[in-house]
Design a protein around this motif. Sequence first.
Motif, PDB file in Angstrom:
ATOM      1  N   SER A  13       0.850  -1.190   0.000  1.00 31.69           N
ATOM      2  CA  SER A  13       0.000   0.000   0.000  1.00 31.69           C
ATOM      3  C   SER A  13       0.883   1.237   0.000  1.00 31.69           C
ATOM      4  CB  SER A  13      -0.905   0.007   1.234  1.00 31.69           C
ATOM      5  OG  SER A  13      -1.742  -1.116   1.230  1.00 31.69           O
ATOM      6  N   LEU A  21      -4.731   9.143 -10.713  1.00 28.42           N
ATOM      7  CA  LEU A  21      -5.649   8.002 -10.702  1.00 28.42           C
ATOM      8  C   LEU A  21      -6.723   8.175 -11.772  1.00 28.42           C
ATOM      9  CD1 LEU A  21      -6.171   7.610  -6.844  1.00 28.42           C
ATOM     10  CD2 LEU A  21      -4.559   6.368  -8.303  1.00 28.42           C
ATOM     11  N   ASN A  52      -8.835   1.518   1.405  1.00 30.72           N
ATOM     12  CA  ASN A  52      -7.962   1.942   0.309  1.00 30.72           C
ATOM     13  C   ASN A  52      -8.599   1.643  -1.044  1.00 30.72           C
ATOM     14  OD1 ASN A  52      -6.216   2.546   2.352  1.00 30.72           O
ATOM     15  ND2 ASN A  52      -4.696   0.956   1.859  1.00 30.72           N
ATOM     16  N   LEU A  53      -8.137   2.379  -2.047  1.00 28.18           N
ATOM     17  CA  LEU A  53      -8.527   2.060  -3.421  1.00 28.18           C
ATOM     18  C   LEU A  53      -7.656   0.920  -3.929  1.00 28.18           C
ATOM     19  CD1 LEU A  53      -8.938   5.614  -5.029  1.00 28.18           C
ATOM     20  CD2 LEU A  53     -10.680   4.168  -4.017  1.00 28.18           C
ATOM     21  N   ASN A  54      -8.220   0.061  -4.762  1.00 29.37           N
ATOM     22  CA  ASN A  54      -7.491  -1.038  -5.398  1.00 29.37           C
ATOM     23  C   ASN A  54      -7.056  -0.549  -6.782  1.00 29.37           C
ATOM     24  OD1 ASN A  54      -6.759  -3.441  -6.756  1.00 29.37           O
ATOM     25  ND2 ASN A  54      -8.139  -4.649  -5.444  1.00 29.37           N
ATOM     26  N   VAL A  55      -5.708  -0.398  -7.014  1.00 26.17           N
ATOM     27  CA  VAL A  55      -5.230   0.190  -8.276  1.00 26.17           C
ATOM     28  C   VAL A  55      -4.184  -0.707  -8.933  1.00 26.17           C
ATOM     29  CG1 VAL A  55      -5.648   2.514  -7.362  1.00 26.17           C
ATOM     30  CG2 VAL A  55      -3.363   1.522  -7.191  1.00 26.17           C
ATOM     31  N   VAL A  71      -8.218   2.442 -11.594  1.00 22.33           N
ATOM     32  CA  VAL A  71      -8.942   2.025 -10.383  1.00 22.33           C
ATOM     33  C   VAL A  71     -10.064   1.066 -10.791  1.00 22.33           C
ATOM     34  CG1 VAL A  71     -10.168   2.799  -8.321  1.00 22.33           C
ATOM     35  CG2 VAL A  71      -8.442   4.280  -9.375  1.00 22.33           C
ATOM     36  N   TYR A  78     -13.869   6.489  -5.553  1.00 24.67           N
ATOM     37  CA  TYR A  78     -13.179   7.372  -6.492  1.00 24.67           C
ATOM     38  C   TYR A  78     -14.094   8.538  -6.899  1.00 24.67           C
ATOM     39  CZ  TYR A  78     -10.929   9.047 -10.739  1.00 24.67           C
ATOM     40  OH  TYR A  78     -10.348   9.859 -11.701  1.00 24.67           O
ATOM     41  N   CYS A  98      -3.713   3.775  -1.396  1.00 26.64           N
ATOM     42  CA  CYS A  98      -4.050   2.795  -2.437  1.00 26.64           C
ATOM     43  C   CYS A  98      -3.329   1.473  -2.171  1.00 26.64           C
ATOM     44  CB  CYS A  98      -3.625   3.305  -3.818  1.00 26.64           C
ATOM     45  SG  CYS A  98      -4.457   4.817  -4.340  1.00 26.64           S
TER      46      CYS A  98
END
Length: 712
Positions: A13, A21, A52-55, A71, A78, A98
């Motif tokens: 992370s 993004l 968190n965002l998954n990127v 993303v 988002y 992220c």
Amino acid sequence: MARTQPKITLSPSRDIPFDRLILSAANVRRVRPDEGIANLADDIARRGLLHNLNVRPILDAEGQETGDYEVPAGGRRYRALQLLVKSWRLAKDAPIPCRVRAADDAILAEDDSLAENAQRVNLHPLDQFRGMQALVDKEQAIEDIAAHFFVTPAVVRQRLKLASVSPTLLDIYGEDRMSLELLMAFTVAGDEERQLQVWEMIADAHDPSPSWVRRKLTENSVRVSDKRVRFVGLDAYVEAGGSVVRDLFETDHGGWLTDVGLLDRLVAAKLEAEALRIGGEGWKWVDAAEEHVFNPGRGMRLLAGDEVAMTEEEEKRVAALEAEGEALSDEWSDADDVPDEVHARLEAIDAEISWLGDRPVIYDPVEVAIAGAFVSIDPEGRLRVERGFVKPEDEPEAEPADGEEAGDDAAGADDGAGKRANTAATAPGQAATEPEEEESGLKPLPDRLVSDLTAWRTLALQDAFAQSPDTAYVAVLHAFVLSCFYGYSRESCLQTSVQSVGFSNAPAGLRDCAPGQAIAARIDEWRARLPKSDKDVWDWLLELGDEDRASLFAHCASLSVNAQAEIVRGYDGRVSAHGIARRLAHSHILARAVGLDVVEAGWRPTADGYLNSVPKPRILADVTEARGENFAGMIDHLKKGDMAREAERLLEDAGWLPEPLRTPMLELSALADGGAEAASVPANDDGDAELPAFLAEEGGDEAGDPDAIAAE
């Protein structure tokens, strides 16, 4: 040697600037992706980004990382962050937490997006209730909790109310052994022990009813709409230390008062104070009670007073109010939605006109000193004061007129009746000896109940009789002919002195039933029209139109109708069992002539008025007769009180009547045979009748389950 299982390595992370993004086309959420984004943005602004965002890095044509990231999972977060940037609440290059996957990861981006949205379990409602309670316990305001979770304060209060139910019941709900609707029903009472008692009654039921639970938990309480509460005022009750419970999930018309003893004390104290106030007007006596028997002034003389006329200002005020009311009614007559303030104003206008029209009456002080007043509570909770009644013993002694002699015309009648009493037949419901059990195993209805029911029927018969002038003429003529030509034959139910009927052992509430109120309204109407002096009545009657005279005749005659099966053992010097039997037989003929419909008149087989007074076998027999054996089977396992309440619901719209309220078909020779009755109206014994809505189960296959609670 065994190979060691490799350890799982989680994706790292790190913070990535928001402007690097880009929302991925691999995100599977396509239907209503913007729903609730504004609320989510506000929540992120308050508490930060919880997940968190998954990127994944975006590669160029040569396969090198560009520094931008797509993303695929976390699209709503988002969009919420994007909204915060557009509204200048978040910098466009703000670092965003992220979780970074490799661009060539074996797990597809679509796989991540689908898993994040599908592999999650919503919070159980019970955890939500307890979570909100935990916030309140830590001194979070209800309004703040509502704002944070984007619901109304009322919703938060409902969740907190659910969390206050017995922990045992909450655990049962958490185990999915109780529905949310049933749990809501338990919130109407704070007594956890009583909650558990009620649950034990229905724990094994097929489909326990929320409404049944509410009734059980409030059966020892008084509704806010009760006339006693209206009389003393809810605020006065609360100020005296009384408590009120509310149902936050159903319409409860203000809730229930839990301290019935306190309410009764407040009612008694206020009635006593009002009696003292009325007594200060100079009356000899004031009889104050929550409810008086029907026609409390029977046998007393009613004083004639002079009504105080309206002043010129009051007449102008009434005219102005009527004009305003008509204008408002015309303005909003065609409107689909009338504002509350318009309704309130129209009600205020009606109330003020009624108050101005209720004129005070001035009585002769000499007569006031020998008369009294009745003070009670009317059905709307208002004080009811009936002034000007003179008891016979308080009447001033008068010198007899010239040539007038005292006599007792009734003595011979009493002697004759007394001789017959020794061989008198037994009136319905008036057995002199212990009744034999019927073939069905059911005992006859109790004497007191038969007396109560026929008292109710008498009022209904009086009301119907008063609306049939032609029948009234014939009936009174019939009674006159009997008395003039047939000695002591008195099978007529008319007491043609005319003497108003006084009910022996009058049941509670008789005065306020529908026929009783109709009769009282008619009395008030005629009193307002009659001359103040009895010396003027004859000339006034001669000038009265035929239609009005006939209506007045029918009204006066109706007050002497007596169809009550009084409780009499042998002969008491006033009436015999044989005389009651003849009276009832004639009342059936009269009922047929006026088309008496006791159901239409408003009688219903309620628990308080009928079912609580009969044994369980009688209740089951009545339900079977009215609705069929399948309905009776649904309540045969209940205790007496519960059975009576459920039977009340089953019989409510059945049009069923107990035997004393029915009008049997009689042959013309029945009276000559001592009033023998033909068979009663046939019972509705259709076992295939459609189940009522509150008993019908979905699909209809289990509606006849004898273990089901017959309640909604």
